[in-house]
Each structure stands twice: as structure tokens, then as C-alpha cells.
Write a protein that holds these residues in place. Structure first.
Motif, mmCIF file in Angstrom:
data_model
loop_
_atom_site.group_PDB
_atom_site.id
_atom_site.type_symbol
_atom_site.label_atom_id
_atom_site.label_comp_id
_atom_site.label_asym_id
_atom_site.label_seq_id
_atom_site.Cartn_x
_atom_site.Cartn_y
_atom_site.Cartn_z
ATOM 1 N N ALA A 412 0.690 -1.247 -0.560
ATOM 2 C CA ALA A 412 0.506 0.083 0.326
ATOM 3 C C ALA A 412 0.472 1.030 -0.085
ATOM 4 O O ALA A 412 0.976 2.094 -0.617
ATOM 5 N N ILE A 413 1.820 1.273 0.450
ATOM 6 C CA ILE A 413 3.314 1.966 0.684
ATOM 7 C C ILE A 413 3.139 2.338 -0.666
ATOM 8 O O ILE A 413 3.880 3.595 -1.024
ATOM 9 N N SER A 414 4.227 2.031 -1.154
ATOM 10 C CA SER A 414 4.403 1.382 -2.758
ATOM 11 C C SER A 414 3.344 2.206 -3.486
ATOM 12 O O SER A 414 4.307 3.467 -4.417
ATOM 13 N N SER A 415 2.402 1.653 -3.384
ATOM 14 C CA SER A 415 1.168 2.054 -4.560
ATOM 15 C C SER A 415 0.554 3.540 -4.138
ATOM 16 O O SER A 415 0.103 4.215 -5.348
ATOM 17 N N LEU A 416 0.399 3.566 -2.606
ATOM 18 C CA LEU A 416 0.505 5.467 -2.344
ATOM 19 C C LEU A 416 1.367 6.208 -3.168
ATOM 20 O O LEU A 416 1.703 7.548 -3.272
ATOM 21 N N SER A 417 2.917 6.281 -3.023
ATOM 22 C CA SER A 417 4.381 6.588 -2.963
ATOM 23 C C SER A 417 4.260 6.569 -5.116
ATOM 24 O O SER A 417 4.548 8.104 -5.795
ATOM 25 N N SER A 418 3.707 5.441 -5.187
ATOM 26 C CA SER A 418 3.278 5.791 -7.218
ATOM 27 C C SER A 418 2.998 6.568 -7.623
ATOM 28 O O SER A 418 1.950 6.395 -9.113
ATOM 29 N N SER A 419 1.346 7.217 -7.272
ATOM 30 C CA SER A 419 -0.200 6.745 -7.711
ATOM 31 C C SER A 419 0.054 9.008 -7.623
ATOM 32 O O SER A 419 -0.801 10.085 -7.280
#
Length: 1222
Positions: A412-419
Motif C-alpha cells: 500500500a505504501i508503494s502504491s501510494l508513492s507511485s500514485s
């Protein structure tokens, strides 16, 4: 020709038409078959889904029927305790709404079973040769079956929608039934769960599929999609089934759920194989083949995912529990509840904190959704912490939950960063909304957390105390299993006998042993032979034995059975045979013909009420007597059957002291006999018990006397006269009284009931202790409380047995006893002196003994008794007293005239809190025992030196009790009365300082056997004392305590004690100044069986020397006894050590145990050793006989590591030790 041509043309036309018609018919048939197949396939899918869904409900219905039938059998049992005012409660209770639910479910299950039969019948008709006929003729039947299946599916949906959590009621009823059965619920119905092969290998096979088809996970998005779709859910269920392995599934609901889970894994394995085959077929199509394979995977695994969701939701809906039965000692507060935040918890908290920080930096239309996702993360993390607190850290589920939480949060952290919003390179420079892609991912996270949360809710294993009459048999089970499986026993003994009175639990113990996992592993063949209670008819016995042993040996009739045939069948086999309820020697003589040629590894375990039968069986047979339950064990057994009405006025909603005392009185009346406790509990079951219910039981219910009368009859055959007299002496105590074993033993000796036997002049006190032990083994006396070292603390004469015994032995030779009491009247006592003193003195003229049971506090009891004693002495009625026991009388006023009781041999003043005693006590020239322990008497009068026959002197250690100097004028040259010193055998609680007349007198106490001495002496005086002690050659127990004015330990001088060959108990308190002399194989006698060291401050490891004491059975190293960092127990050391206690060894860091060290160790207690590291797993595995490990006030990590690794440590031993955390 024209006609022929026309005919020919017509014939061709007809043939053509026939071909066309035939083709049309064939096509129609094929279409019919195809449509029928499609329709049948749809019906089959409905049927399989319904069949899968019905199993769990069918299991619930079976559980209701099973527990109802067990309850009905209990209700039908004849119970001699029933009374019109005492009706047993209903054992199985369901609410009306639950009953309606059960009835509806039963009806629906029957309809599904009818559909199943109809489906199978139609399936038989659809075989290839009948397919066309079936496709046409069965069309309506298939339609009807589909309608029925849809109707059942709708009914099932409605049943699930009602959300009746009936399993809680079933579990409660099952617990009640289990606790009320006179035998435990049959264990052979529930075997330990073992995972099916597909279940074991499913995770590995998934990895193989993905490894063989890398295109399925060609990029990170596809990989995550597969992981969330199937890998994570499978991992959660797989970990739960792994933790269930070895657990006995008691209910049909548990079994049905596990079967459904394994079916899903079986179907998943089928899908994996199918996908792999299809992938191999289309591998030659580079792009289309990959797309087709991923589509197959998504569809197939998507169906499995739905089934996993359905499986978990169903368990959540009906809310049943997987139950693990553990001994009562194992259930309690877990040290894990005290854990703060271990490393993995901190890692998760850091991840959540990072997600929260990124969330705060983002401003988007999805902020509220993301905040909800954060709350979901926190909620699941809390569930994980709760699960850890309850079930520990080292199980498959905890590890899987923890790993998945971390993975999902990181994702989720990775997805939030890439969004984060990015600009397009086109000329329009419009912002691209990144949330279209991320929203799909976050939905995935949300679903994964939801699945994780529900798995944490439902994948729990509930610990439950072992119920029924097995309470109190844990140690017995351990010992019996050890006896049957250890090599030492195998070489010397082939027969074991469990002996005890009716209803004491012989069959229950035998069943627990018979079904024990270690026994099943050790013996390839096991046979349970239930024998008739009465009768030794050879044909009946042969039939029972033959049907049990030869049951699976083809078709045999009763005429085919023979003892020789059984013997031939068993010859060469390693087996265990249980012969339950052998009633006579003749029964054994008949049966033993079947076991003549057994090999040495085979065992026979028998149960009998008659000790003579056990002795008759075999000269090498081990007889294992079962004792009556203790007070604590009886209470635990009663408590698990009875629900007490909570008292709202109490903050903990517990029992008030008055209520608990009343309940304990009911239990006490049962005399520790399990069958009697079960009967009383049965009458009070099924409702919340009030004090009125308990009072009615005490008023109206009399314990069944049949077991007691039969036990008396059995013991009457060989009960020695001296034991009979000692048993009669119990009648002098009030009914249902807990009697101190110490008090009883010394009174027996004082009354002259104990006789020495044999050439060796054993102390009378030791002989009396053996008497008591023998009466307990014969189930004639109940052991009420035990000391920490396992010895008897208090005992009791069971009320039912007391009544029978006193009826048959009304006088018993003790009619000259006066029993003084003020609490209650009883026909067996002399009466209450406060109201009828003259009558008592008249009725009991010249009594020989007087025992007092007055426990009132205040001045009046003491004054009343002092007045009574004074009058009795003055009138001459008490001048023949030999025994005067005032234990627990509050400050009795002893008159000066007590010195006139010159016949007195025993004066007991323990727990009287007296501050002084008259100096006229010196006139009691025949006094042999004086007990002033637990009084406020600091100084005994100097007249005590005149007591030439005094043998046993118990002084008050707490108040540093001393003896006054003998007056100078009464001793020439300051020589003390040597007779007083020479006759002393027991001196306990004495305090010696530099002014004490005793400090230089010990060399004259040549007959001293027990010495418990505290002192405050200078170094030279200690040396003199130590040198005099080594001359006391009869010393058996020695306790030395050296302390200063503040009670703190000071230096202690002890010389070599190896010359004291009778010494078996030694306790030293104080800093040893010469440990190299004392704590050595040459400094201590080999006769030592118990050794206690406190404040010794040994710097060198004492184990290498102490382990050479081959008779040592108990070793206690208390506070500051050892100040080193390492302790090593060598191979072969401590061969007989059974108890080891390590308390408050503040510097101890490492404890090593070599193989074959302490081979007999049963009990280990480690307390407040803060620096001690957990011993190596290999070292702990060497403690194969360990029965109990008690950890108190130890670091959380220490207790946690032991608990988590116990399976790895002791999984290989015959019997698992009980671990107690406090």
C-alpha cells in the motif's frame, strides 16, 4: 422401361428422404443429448455446490443429536442421591428459536439427501448405452431435480441468513455432558487430525505452477493479482490446518469444516493440474497462449477464492470453536499477555506510521477511503496482538498473519508513492489522474485486509481444561505411561495393576493411559477387555476375550475361541492388553492362559478393587494404588460441573467466603471419591446454584455408602490391629474436620498406638507416618492437602466411612476421651463445657486424653477453658490425663496447678499464641512431648531442665524462643541435668546466642534425631557448635540458620558431615565460609535425600560435587545460595534427583544439562532468576522424565521461549510435561 425408371426415381427419392429423415433424427438426438448434457452439467454444479454447503449444517445437526442422546442417557441413569427437593437440571438446553432452527435444518438435510439419492439414480441412467433414452425420457425428471435443488438452496440460504449461533449452546451442553459422565467422552471416536496429502503439498504445488509458467507473473501487477487472488487465502487456510494437526476433533461440525477445507484444496490441486495441461497445449501460441492461460488461471482460481470466502464466513456465522483439551494446570494466565511490543510488532507499527505520513501528504478525492484503509490496517494489527496474547507467538497462523500484514502495508505504501500526480508530455500538459489505477489496487488491499480479519476471527484454537473425572489423574497418567513405556520397567515387569475402591477412577485412568499418544506409538497392538463386575465363568470370559482380540480375524464363531488360540495369535506381538475390573483371583487364573507366551515388551494392565488380586497376579507385578482426591482436586472436579450464581456485590463477581465455604462443605462430604462428587454435581447441574441449593444438598443428601462399605469389607480381610486402632482414633475428631497429619502422628505416638517392628529401632514418628500412608493407600483416609514437597499436610476421615466405621466399632477403646469444643454439638463428643461442665466431669471420670477443637478468638474461650481445667484438676477428675492437646485454642489460661498432671506425656500448645507457661510445668516428670510452636513464648522456664523423660521439644522459632538457665543452686558445678539432654530426640525451633545454656550442650544430646536450630554466635562459638554436631551419630534431619540482629543471614561455619550416616535431610541458611570442605562428596553423607541451601553465596558451581550424591532426591538452591554465572549438570549425575528448585539466583546466566543427566527428574521450579537464559533445546530434551516445569516471576522472553518451543523440546518423549507460568 418408363415404369421401371419411374420406380427407380421414386425409390431414390424415398431413400434420399429416409437419409434426410435419419440425418435429422440423428442431429436431433445429438442436439437433445447436447442440451441434456449442458442442462445436466448445470444441475450437477448445483448439486455439488449444495452437497458442499450442506456438510457443515449436517455436522451441526449430528452434534445436536449426539449431545442430546448423551444427555438423555445421563438423565436415565439411576441416581441414589435424588430427592423430591433436588431434581437434576436439564443437561442439554436449547432456546426455542434454536430448536426451530435445528428442526428446519434437519428437514432441509433430509430433502438434500433425497435429492442426492435421486441425482445418483439419474446419473446411473446416463451411462453411454442409456444416454439417448435418458436424454429424452428423463428430461422432466431432471427439471424436477433442478427445481428441488434450487428450493433446497433457497432454504439453505434462509437458514444461514437466520444467523443462529447455535454452536455456543452445543459446546456448553457438550461441556456439561462431558463433566457429568462417569467416564470421559469416548476417546476412540475422535482421532488426532492428520492432513491429507493435497493439503500438505498445496503451497509447494502452487509455487511449481508459477515457476513452470513464468508468463503468469510476467510483471509485478500480474504477480500481485495472483498473490491476492489465491496465494494469500490459501496460505491462511493452510497455516490453520497445519496448527490443527494432532488435535482431536471432538464434534461433527469441526470434522465437516475440515473436510470442506480439504476438499477445496483437492479441487485447487485439480485446477492446478488442469491449468498446467492447458498451458502445455497452447504454449506454441506466443501471445494468445499466454493470454488464454492467464484467463484460465483467473477463472479457476477465482472460483476457489469464492469457496475460501464462503468457508470462512460460514464458520464465522455459526461461530463454533476448535477445542484443545489440556490438563487443568496448563490453563491459566499466559506470560504472553505481559508482552509489550516485540520486534515484529515494532516493524508493523513503523510501517503503519509511514503509511499515515504519506497519507497526510496526499490531498485527493480518495483521502477518506485511504483513511478508512488505515483504520482497517490498525484494526487487523490489534486482532493480531490479541491473537498473540491468547495463543502465543510460535504457531503457523501467527507467522502467516504477521507476514501478510507487513506485505500488504508495504504494498500500500508503494502504491501510494507511485500514485502521485504527474504531468503528461503532450502539448496540452493536462494532469493525468493516477487514482484510476490505484483505486483498483486499494480495493484489492481492502479485500485482503477483510479476509485477513475474518481469518483471525475464525482461525482460533480454544484451550479448555480437561473435564470429567480425569481431574487429579494427570500425575497418575504420567507415571503409568512412563511405567509402561520405559525400558527399565520393560525388563523387570510385564503386569501392572491399578488398585482402588469402587468409583475412585480406575477405569478412567486406564482409559486415559490406553488412549495416550505415547502408548499408541509404543504398542503396535492394543486391546481393551471389559470384564463383568461379578463372576468368573470361563465361557463368558473366553467369549469377551475372543471378541476383543480376535475381532478382525475373519469370520469366527464363539466355538472357534480358545485361550490357546488367543495366545497363539498374540505370540511374538508387542501389545498392551487392559483387563478392566478383575474381581477375583480365579478370574485371573482363567485369563492368564491366553498370555503365557507374551514377549517381554508386551504389557498387561489390569484394574481391580481387591489388593489381594493384584498381589496374586505376578511376583514382579507393579501395584499402583489410586488415592482419594485431595480437597483442591475435588473442588476442581465439582466446579467444572456446577455453575454458581454470581454475586453482583463482589467486584470480581466471584464467590463470597461464606458461599464458597458452604460449597466446599458439600464437596468435603464426598470424601474425595470422584463418583460421589459426580453424583452431587449432577444434582446441581444445569442451573445457577445458590446457597439455598447447597444447603438443601447438605440437609437432604447422604453420600452413597455402597462404595465405602465394600471398601471396608475388602480391607477387613488384612487390616492389622494397630492400623484399626489408628483409624478408630479419627472418630475422636469432629465430623468433616481437616486434621493436621503432624498433629495426628504425634497423638498416635502419645496414645501408645504405634509399635516398632523388626530389628531396626525405627523412630515411632516415622512408623506412625507409614501407618498414615498405608491408610491413605487403602482409601480409608483422604489426603486433603499436600505440602510443596508432596507429603501429606492434612487428612480427613470421609464422613460416609466414618459413620460406617463408628457403627461397627462404637467404643473402639477410646471411651475415656473428653472432647472439648464450643462451635457445634455432636453426639460423638463429650459435650459443651460452657453449659454442662459438672456433667462432663462426672460422665468422663478419670479421662486419659483430652483434645480441644475450640477456635474462637478473644479472652472468653481461654478463660472458660482455664476455669474448666482448674476445676478438673482440683476435683481430681483429670489427674490421670496422659494427653492434653490444646492446639488452636486462643490463649488458654493454664492454671499453676497444671503441674499436678504428673501422668501427662503429651502437652500440645501449638497455635495457641500463649505468651508464657507456668513454671510448675517442671513437675510433669513423665512428659515426653512439649509443643509450643507458633506461640509468643520467648523463654521457657528453667524448670524444664527437670523433665528427664522429655523426648520431643518444639519451640517458637519466630520469637527466638530460648530456655532459661538452670538455677545455680540446683546444679553442682553448673552441670545441667544430663538426663534432659540425653533423652531429647527432636529439638525444633530453638534459638541459641552467646548467653544460651544450650550452646555448649549439644555434645550431650547423643540421641538427637531431628535438630532445627537458629543461632547468632561468634565465629569461635560456631566452630565449637559444628564440632559438637558431628558427634550426634543418630541425626536424621538437620537445619542450621545463622543470622544477625536484623534477621539477615550472616556467616555460617559447618564442618564435614559425612560421618552422619543416618542424615537424610540437610538445610543450611547463611554464608558458608568453608564451602570447599562442606559442599563436596567427602563433606556430605551419601545418605542425603534432601538438601536445601540459602544465602550460602557459593562462587563455584556446586553441581559437579552435589551430583555425586546418588541418593539425593530433592535439591533446593534458594536466594543467593550460588553467585556464579554458569551451572552444569554432567552425564550420569543426580541419578535419583526428582525435584530441583532454583530460586532468586541473581547472577545465574547459563544452565547446561548433558545427556543422561538427572534421569529421574520430575519437577523443576525456577523463580526470579532474572539473568538466566533459556537452556539450549538439546539440553532440555535430555529431561525426558520431566513432569512439571514451574516458572514464577521469570522474564517474559524466558517463559515465552519455553512455551513456544515445547513441542520441539519434548515432542519426542512419552509424556509431555505441564508448564505452569505464574
Amino acid at each position: 422401361m418408363g415404369i421401371l425408371s419411374v420406380i427407380s426415381k421414386l425409390s431414390h427419392a424415398y431413400v434420399l428422404d429416409l437419409y434426410i429423415i435419419l440425418i435429422i433424427l440423428v442431429c436431433g438426438d445429438l442436439i437433445t443429448i447436447l442440451l441434456s448434457y449442458i442442462f445436466w452439467h448445470q444441475v450437477g454444479k448445483r448439486y455439488r455446490r449444495l452437497k458442499r454447503n450442506i456438510k457443515l449444517l449436517d455436522g451441526v445437526v449430528k452434534d445436536v443429536e449426539e449431545v442430546s442422546e448423551a444427555g438423555r442417557k445421563l438423565d436415565e441413569q439411576p441416581n441414589q442421591l435424588r430427592d423430591s427437593q433436588l431434581k437434576a437440571g436439564v443437561t442439554v438446553q436449547l432456546a426455542d428459536i434454536e430448536r426451530d432452527w435445528v428442526d428446519a435444518t434437519k428437514a432441509m438435510v433430509r430433502r438434500v439427501q433425497d435429492c442426492q439419492d435421486f441425482y445418483q439414480k439419474l446419473g446411473e441412467r446416463r451411462k453411454p448405452l442409456k444416454l439417448t433414452y435418458s436424454a429424452v425420457m428423463d428430461w422432466k425428471k431432471i427439471h424436477r431435480l433442478k427445481a428441488d435443488l434450487d428450493s433446497c438452496q433457497w432454504e439453505m440460504y434462509q437458514i444461514w441468513e437466520r444467523r443462529i449461533q447455535i454452536c455456543k449452546s452445543i459446546e456448553q451442553s457438550m461441556s456439561i455432558v462431558r463433566s457429568l459422565q462417569s467416564r470421559p467422552i469416548t476417546e476412540h471416536k475422535s482421532h488426532p487430525y492428520k492432513r491429507a496429502p493435497p493439503t500438505v503439498s498445496i503451497e509447494r504445488n502452487l509455487k511449481v505452477l508459477f515457476a513452470n509458467n513464468p508468463e503468469l507473473m510476467s510483471d509485478s501487477d500480474k504477480q500481485k493479482e495472483i498473490e491476492y487472488l489465491i496465494k494469500f487465502p490459501v496460505q491462511l487456510l493452510h497455516s490453520f490446518l497445519r496448527d490443527l494437526e494432532g488435535l482431536k476433533l471432538e464434534s461433527q461440525t469441526e470434522k465437516a469444516w475440515v473436510e470442506a477445507a480439504e476438499e477445496i484444496f483437492g479441487q485447487l490441486q485439480h485446477e492446478i493440474d488442469g491449468v498446467q495441461k492447458k498451458a502445455n497445449l497452447v504454449r506454441w501460441l506466443p501471445f494468445l497462449g499466454n493470454w488464454m492461460t492467464r484467463r484460465w488461471v483467473k477463472n479457476s482460481f477465482g472460483q476457489i477464492n469464492k469457496q475460501l470466502w464462503s468457508l470462512f464466513i460460514k464458520k464465522y456465522t455459526i461461530d463454533f470453536s476448535f477445542i484443545k483439551r489440556v490438563p487443568s494446570k496448563s490453563v491459566g494466565p499466559s506470560p504472553k499477555k505481559k508482552t509489550q511490543a516485540p520486534t515484529d510488532d515494532k516493524e508493523i507499527l513503523d510501517l503503519l506510521d509511514e503509511f499515515n505520513k504519506q497519507l497526510n501528504r496526499e490531498q485527493s478525492k480518495m483521502s477518506s477511503w485511504l483513511k478508512q484503509l488505515l483504520e482497517d490496517f490498525k484494526q487487523v494489527h490489534q486482532l493480531l496482538k490479541d491473537a498473540k496474547a491468547v495463543e502465543g507467538l510460535n504457531n503457523s497462523r501467527i507467522l502467516a498473519w504477521k507476514d501478510q500484514i507487513k506485505f500488504i502495508v508495504k504494498d500500500a505504501i508503494s502504491s501510494l508513492s507511485s500514485s502521485q500526480p504527474q504531468r503528461s508530455n503532450t502539448s496540452t500538459q493536462k494532469e493525468i489522474d493516477p487514482w484510476k489505477k490505484s483505486s483498483t489496487e486499494f480495493e484489492r488491499f481492502e479485500q485482503a485486509m477483510e479476509f485477513l480479519a475474518i481469518s483471525m476471527e475464525v482461525c482460533r484454537i480454544k484451550l479448555s481444561e480437561e473435564t470429567n473425572s480425569v481431574v487429579g489423574l494427570e500425575d497418575n497418567t504420567h507415571e503409568m505411561v512412563s511405567l509402561l513405556t520405559t525400558n527399565d520397567t520393560n525388563e523387570h515387569c510385564s503386569t501392572l495393576s491399578i488398585v482402588g475402591m469402587m468409583g475412585i477412577g480406575k477405569t478412567t485412568l486406564a482409559q486415559k493411559v490406553f488412549e495416550h499418544a505415547a502408548i499408541q506409538k509404543h504398542f503396535e497392538f492394543r486391546y481393551w477387555v471389559p470384564l463383568p463386575d461379578i463372576g468368573d465363568d470361563k465361557h463368558v470370559l473366553l467369549k469377551i476375550l475372543g471378541e476383543t482380540v480376535l475381532a478382525n480375524q475373519g469370520e469366527r464363531t464363539e466355538n472357534d475361541y480358545s485361550f490357546k488360540g488367543v495366545n497363539d495369535f498374540l505370540k511374538g506381538r508387542k501389545y498392551l492388553v487392559v483387563l478392566d475390573k478383575i474381581s477375583s483371583k480365579q478370574t485371573w487364573d482363567t485369563l492368564k492362559e491366553a498370555f503365557r507366551d507374551k514377549i517381554s515388551e508386551s504389557k498387561i494392565l489390569l484394574t481391580t478393587r481387591d489388593k489381594s488380586v493384584a498381589l496374586h497376579v505376578d511376583l514382579t507385578s507393579i501395584m499402583y494404588p489410586l488415592k482419594l482426591r485431595t480437597q483442591e482436586e475435588s473442588w476442581d472436579l465439582f466446579k467444572q460441573m456446577v455453575r454458581f450464581q454470581a454475586e453482583p456485590s463482589r467486584p470480581d463477581h466471584g464467590l463470597s467466603p461464606e458461599f464458597k465455604k458452604l460449597a466446599e462443605k458439600v464437596v468435603g462430604r464426598c470424601g474425595g471419591l470422584p463418583s460421589s462428587i459426580l453424583n452431587h454435581g449432577y444434582l446441581l447441574s444445569g442451573k445457577e446454584v445458590t446457597s439455598k441449593d447447597l444447603s438443601r444438598v447438605l440437609e437432604h443428601v447422604t453420600p452413597n455408602q455402597i462404595p465405602w462399605s465394600e471398601n471396608l469389607e475388602t480391607n477387613a480381610k488384612d487390616l492389622p490391629q494397630n492400623l484399626s486402632q489408628c483409624l478408630s482414633y479419627f472418630g475422636q475428631f469432629p465430623k468433616d474436620t481437616k486434621i493436621s497429619s503432624r498433629r495426628l502422628v504425634v497423638l498416635w505416638v502419645a496414645e501408645g498406638l504405634v509399635e516398632q517392628s523388626g530389628d531396626k529401632q525405627e523412630p515411632l514418628k516415622s512408623v506412625a507416618e507409614k501407618y498414615l500412608s498405608e491408610l491413605i493407600k487403602r482409601n480409608l483416609v483422604q489426603e486433603v492437602e499436600r505440602k510443596l514437597n508432596g507429603r501429606v499436610k492434612t487428612c480427613s476421615f470421609p464422613s460416609a466411612l466414618r459413620e460406617l466405621w463408628l457403627r461397627e466399632n462404637p467404643s473402639s477403646g477410646f471411651d475415656q476421651h473428653v472432647l472439648y469444643y464450643t462451635i457445634e454439638k455432636d453426639s460423638s463428643f463429650g459435650g459443651n463445657i460452657n453449659s454442662s461442665t459438672p456433667n462432663i466431669l462426672q460422665s468422663y471420670r478419670n479421662p486419659l486424653s483430652m483434645l480441644c477443637f475450640d477456635t474462637h478468638e478473644g479472652d472468653k474461650p481461654g478463660e472458660a477453658f482455664g476455669d474448666y481445667l482448674k476445676k478438673g484438676i482440683a476435683s481430681g477428675h483429670l489427674l490421670h490425663l496422659k494427653v492434653l492437646d490444646l492446639e488452636h485454642v486462643f490463649r488458654p489460661q493454664l492454671p499453676k496447678s497444671i503441674g499436678k498432671l504428673i501422668q501427662l506425656t503429651y502437652l500440645g500448645l501449638r497455635w495457641t499464641y500463649l505468651e508464657n507457661i507456668p513454671s510448675s510445668i517442671g513437675n510433669l516428670v513423665n512428659l515426653e512431648t512439649l509443643d509450643v510452636k507458633h506461640t509468643y513464648i520467648r523463654t521457657l522456664p528453667s524448670s524444664i531442665w527437670k523433665l528427664k523423660k522429655l523426648q520431643n521439644l518444639y519451640m517458637s522459632e519466630i520469637y527466638r524462643s530460648k530456655i532459661e538457665h538452670q538455677p545455680e543452686r540446683k546444679c553442682k558445678c553448673n552441670q545441667r541435668n544430663k538426663k534432659f539432654l540425653q533423652n531429647l530426640q527432636i529439638l525444633r525451633g530453638a534459638f541459641v546466642d552467646k548467653e544460651s545454656p544450650l550452646k555448649d550442650a549439644f555434645n550431650m544430646m547423643k540421641n538427637l534425631q531431628i535438630l532445627d536450630l537458629s543461632f547468632q554466635l561468634e565465629w569461635s562459638q560456631q566452630k565449637a557448635l559444628a564440632e559438637s554436631l558431628v558427634e550426634l551419630k543418630h541425626l536424621q534431619k538437620l537445619t542450621l540458620k545463622s543470622f544477625d540482629e536484623m534477621g539477615q543471614p550472616q556467616d555460617l561455619y559447618v564442618t564435614q558431615l559425612s560421618g552422619l550416616v543416618d542424615l537424610h535431610y540437610l538445610s543450611l541458611y547463611g554464608k558458608l565460609k568453608n564451602p570447599s570442605i562442606v559442599i563436596t562428596i567427602n563433606g556430605l553423607p551419601q545418605s542425603l535425600t534432601e538438601l536445601t541451601l540459602s544465602a550460602s553465596r557459593l562462587s563455584n558451581d556446586p553441581m559437579p560435587e552435589l551430583e555425586k550424591l546418588h541418593n539425593l532426591k530433592s535439591l533446593c538452591l534458594y536466594s543467593a545460595s550460588y553467585t556464579g554465572k554458569q551451572m552444569v549438570c554432567s552425564s550420569g549425575g543426580f541419578p535419583q534427583l526428582k525435584i530441583l528448585k532454583l530460586w532468586m539466583l541473581q547472577e545465574l546466566e547459563e544452565w547446561k544439562m548433558k545427556e543422561q543427566a538427572m534421569p529421574s527428574l520430575k519437577q523443576v521450579e525456577i523463580r526470579s532468576c532474572k539473568k538466566l537464559k533459556v537452556p539450549d533445546t538439546t539440553d532440555l530434551r535430555h529431561l525426558k522424565t520431566l513432569r512439571e516445569l514451574k516458572l514464577k516471576n521469570m522474564p517474559v522472553d524466558f517463559s515465552k521461549t519455553i512455551e513456544n518451543n515445547k513441542d520441539q523440546i519434548w515432542g519426542h518423549v512419552a509424556v509431555f510435561p505441564v508448564i505452569i507460568n505464574e
